[in-house]
Write an enzyme that holds these catalytic residues in place. Structure first.
Site, mmCIF file in Angstrom:
data_model
loop_
_atom_site.group_PDB
_atom_site.id
_atom_site.type_symbol
_atom_site.label_atom_id
_atom_site.label_comp_id
_atom_site.label_asym_id
_atom_site.label_seq_id
_atom_site.Cartn_x
_atom_site.Cartn_y
_atom_site.Cartn_z
ATOM 1 N N LYS A 202 -13.149 31.776 -53.310
ATOM 2 C CA LYS A 202 -13.051 30.661 -52.373
ATOM 3 C C LYS A 202 -11.941 30.981 -51.384
ATOM 4 C CE LYS A 202 -12.152 25.764 -51.920
ATOM 5 N NZ LYS A 202 -12.001 24.480 -52.593
ATOM 6 N N LYS A 255 -17.630 31.211 -51.359
ATOM 7 C CA LYS A 255 -17.509 30.074 -50.452
ATOM 8 C C LYS A 255 -16.459 30.350 -49.399
ATOM 9 C CE LYS A 255 -15.826 25.410 -50.460
ATOM 10 N NZ LYS A 255 -15.089 24.421 -51.174
HETATM 11 C C1 PBG Z 1 -11.890 20.936 -52.986
HETATM 12 C C2 PBG Z 1 -13.037 21.424 -52.175
HETATM 13 C C3 PBG Z 1 -13.104 21.666 -50.803
HETATM 14 C C4 PBG Z 1 -14.432 21.989 -50.526
HETATM 15 C C5 PBG Z 1 -15.113 21.966 -51.740
HETATM 16 N N1 PBG Z 1 -14.231 21.635 -52.735
HETATM 17 C C6 PBG Z 1 -12.090 21.535 -49.742
HETATM 18 C C7 PBG Z 1 -10.945 22.442 -49.664
HETATM 19 O O1 PBG Z 1 -10.785 23.380 -50.445
HETATM 20 O O2 PBG Z 1 -10.111 22.167 -48.792
HETATM 21 C C8 PBG Z 1 -15.002 22.282 -49.165
HETATM 22 C C9 PBG Z 1 -16.477 22.081 -49.042
HETATM 23 C C10 PBG Z 1 -16.998 22.025 -47.654
HETATM 24 O O3 PBG Z 1 -16.304 22.323 -46.662
HETATM 25 O O4 PBG Z 1 -18.182 21.673 -47.536
HETATM 26 N N2 PBG Z 1 -10.877 21.844 -53.193
#
Ligand code: PBG
Length: 333
Positions: A202, A255
């Site tokens: 991520k 992601k």
């Molecule tokens: C929580 C999380 C996030 C997303 C999914 N889980 C936000 C972040 O990390 O700031 C983003 C998902 C999206 O942009 O559709 N940590």
């Protein structure tokens, strides 16, 4: 011999031939729909549109169940739940509240639509008043997210989701060791059959902007680069995924998705696990904005994007386009 001997166009001549040699398929059953369940909305069918994500809304519990019915009727694999609580605190205690908004939503969906897979995002950023994904060490300057102290809170959160009936838990916080900690706690609490989908690779991405508006989870100070990955790093993404496999992850995720196709492929090859790609909020918003302006054909662009993620190696795709895509796929046949 006449040139060209090989004519690639021979197999492109008709829809039948193209279908015969198509390498990649896209089916509704490969798609997961993210949903935002808001504690502040209590009318049965209430939906609060999210301005930066046209077509997506924060939902009341009643609207969540209606949306789950719709997702199942369209043949989607499942839904991914995000909670938008009314109260936040330093630790993010709403995340593991047995009567919290996500826990209520899980029970309501599993009761109404038992066949639909409910995956929960396990993170603290929607529940902390500072918007970071873990507990802060406020002695440090600037304050730093404490890795090890956060693990216990994530594990508690994951167990509360499993207790409410979640089919799968998906930690998205990027703390080190969280998959192992969650696995141990789940097993200890009698949830040894609850799978973990790890958000392994991520990245600290500009494409989460609309999500943070939707979930009210933007960090109050600083950014997430101290725990989310540097978009410049690919080998590190593979390492992250392999570490999660070692800690017991059942599925791994990359992601965002669109700019990370190389890593979807690399992670698939390195782990041989089912891989999910998260087609995130900013990626959705770009397509919607360009389509609204008349710059691109939304249907064609979305199906092309989702197919490309399958081609890159994604077994499952989490996408805000899931309902539209399923509708379009159904009337293609
Ligand atoms: C929580 C999380 C996030 C997303 C999914 N889980 C936000 C972040 O990390 O700031 C983003 C998902 C999206 O942009 O559709 N940590």
């Amino acid at each position: 011999m006449a040139f060209p001997q090989t004519r690639m166009r021979r197999l492109r001549a008709t829809a039948g031939l193209r279908g015969l040699v198509r390498e990649t398929d896209l089916r509704a059953s490969q798609l997961v729909l993210p949903m935002f369940v808001a504690e502040s909305l209590d009318a049965a069918a209430e939906r609060e549109p999210i301005s930066t994500m046209p077509g997506v809304a924060r939902l009341s519990l009643g609207a969540t169940v209606a949306e789950a019915h719709e997702a199942a009727a369209l043949g989607l694999a499942g839904v991914m739940l995000f909670g938008v609580p009314t109260v936040k605190d330093e630790e993010g205690s709403g995340a593991w509240d047995e009567e919290g908004i996500v826990q209520l939503a899980i029970r309501a969906i599993k009761q109404a639509v038992p066949e639909l897979i409910v995956i929960t995002d396990v993170c603290l950023c929607e529940y902390t008043d500072h918007g970071h994904c873990g507990v802060l060490d406020v002695q440090a300057s600037p304050p730093r997210v404490e890795n090890d102290a956060t693990l216990a809170l994530l594990s508690r959160t994951a167990c509360s989701h499993a207790r409410a009936g979640a089919d799968m838990v998906a930690p998205s916080d990027m703390m080190d060791g969280r998959v192992g900690a969650i696995r141990e706690e789940l097993d200890g609490e009698g949830f040894s059959d609850t799978p973990i989908l790890a958000y392994s690779a991520k990245f600290a991405s500009a494409f989460y902007g609309p999500f943070r508006e939707a979930a009210g989870s933007a960090p109050a100070f600083g950014d997430r680069r101290g725990y989310q990955m540097d978009p410049a790093n690919g080998q590190e993404a593979v390492r992250e995924a392999l570490l999660d496999v070692g800690e017991g992850a059942d599925m791994v995720m990359v992601k965002p998705a669109l700019a990370y196709g190389d890593l979807i492929r690399a992670v698939k090859q390195a782990t041989s696990l089912p891989v999910a790609a998260y087609n995130v909020s900013g990626e959705y918003a770009m397509v919607k904005a360009a389509a609204a302006a008349g710059y691109i054909d939304e249907r064609a662009a979305v199906l092309e994007i989702l197919t490309s993620l399958r081609r890159a190696g994604a077994d499952t795709i989490v996408s805000y386009h899931a309902k539209d895509a399923a509708t379009w796929l159904a009337d293609q046949t």
